[in-house]
Write an enzyme that holds these catalytic residues in place. Structure first.
Site, PDB file in Angstrom:
ATOM      1  N   LYS A 137       1.100   7.617   0.877  1.00  0.00           N
ATOM      2  CA  LYS A 137       0.441   6.425   0.313  1.00  0.00           C
ATOM      3  C   LYS A 137       1.188   5.162   0.707  1.00  0.00           C
ATOM      4  O   LYS A 137       0.611   4.185   1.179  1.00  0.00           O
ATOM      5  CB  LYS A 137       0.355   6.524  -1.209  1.00  0.00           C
ATOM      6  CG  LYS A 137      -0.354   5.333  -1.829  1.00  0.00           C
ATOM      7  CD  LYS A 137       0.097   5.023  -3.227  1.00  0.00           C
ATOM      8  CE  LYS A 137       1.318   4.138  -3.222  1.00  0.00           C
ATOM      9  NZ  LYS A 137       1.814   3.765  -4.522  1.00  0.00           N
ATOM     10  N   ASP A 156      -3.770   5.079  -4.388  1.00  0.00           N
ATOM     11  CA  ASP A 156      -2.899   4.785  -5.527  1.00  0.00           C
ATOM     12  C   ASP A 156      -3.608   5.224  -6.800  1.00  0.00           C
ATOM     13  O   ASP A 156      -4.655   5.889  -6.761  1.00  0.00           O
ATOM     14  CB  ASP A 156      -2.529   3.291  -5.555  1.00  0.00           C
ATOM     15  CG  ASP A 156      -3.683   2.453  -6.094  1.00  0.00           C
ATOM     16  OD1 ASP A 156      -4.852   2.909  -6.040  1.00  0.00           O
ATOM     17  OD2 ASP A 156      -3.422   1.353  -6.594  1.00  0.00           O
TER      18      ASP A 156
END
Ligand code: SF4
Length: 231
Positions: A137, A156
């Site tokens: 991420k 996220d």
């Protein structure tokens, strides 16, 4: 199928083409209301962005920006971070939480960027994820914003929650969610999608109380009709 009511029953018989159409509608509607969606973290270089991203774990972007406003005046280059005194650095980032682990990762990350990548934050996903504190991420966020390198979709907490509410994934693992999203959207939309969803999550589809009654997606979102307590 897309009309005034889109229910979980509709979702059950939705095929791939219909799902892609609904995903495209989602992207277009959010683009209209959040045309300026972008990263909220402040930085002046790829390594400062990497530091800000590591600091943002379990912390708000607002708090990270408050901390980095003075931090980045002192630490500008990879060398500065690599040679930071861990105890002093911990105190400087303490208010972002988990400061011991974050300080350790940031200093180790900078040392590795120096020794392995010639002092420049790497430009590929395969290299970026070898750095301490940088998982997929974070690497998506850093590579996309610092270099325009888009390898995937940054998932996220907002992207995770809202993808599930929209019924475009059944997974809770971010890597599996990312794969589902990458199949739904053309690559040219991947980077922007994260920031559209983050804005949507902060302003409308909030974690505790999504505001379905004013949501521009409420006739293409199965959750709008199945969780009445939310409204
Ligand atoms: S309709 Fe409700 S649950 Fe669905 S995206 Fe909008 S705010 Fe979130």
């Amino acid at each position: 199928m897309i009309g005034t009511k889109f229910t979980k029953d509709d979702l059950a018989c939705e095929n791939d083409v219909q799902k892609r159409k609904r995903a495209a509608d989602t992207f277009k509607r959010l683009s209209k209301i959040f045309p300026d969606a972008k990263i909220a973290l402040n930085y002046d270089s790829p390594v400062q962005l990497a530091v800000a991203v590591i600091l943002s774990a379990q912390c708000t972007d607002k708090k990270v920006n408050e901390v980095t406003a003075s931090l980045f005046k002192k630490y500008k280059t990879v060398k500065h971070f690599a040679s930071a005194d861990q105890k002093i650095f911990e105190m400087e980032i303490k208010s972002t939480g988990f400061y011991r682990a974050k300080a350790k990762n940031i200093i180790a990350m900078a040392k590795l960027v120096e020794s392995k990548f010639g002092g420049q934050f790497p430009k590929t996903m395969a290299e970026a994820v070898t750095l301490p504190g940088v998982a997929r991420k974070s690497a998506n966020v850093i590579l996309g914003n610092a270099y325009g390198v888009v390898d995937g979709i940054a998932v996220d907490t907002h992207v995770m929650r809202i993808s599930q509410r929209l019924g475009v994934t059944k997974f809770s693992d971010p890597v599996k969610i990312e794969k589902d999203l990458m199949k739904l959207f053309p690559k040219s939309w991947w980077f922007k999608f994260t920031y559209l969803i983050i804005e949507h999550g902060r302003n409308i589809c909030e974690a505790k109380k999504p505001r379905c009654s004013i949501c521009p997606l409420n006739n293409i979102c199965p959750s709008a009709f199945n969780l009445p307590n939310w409204r």
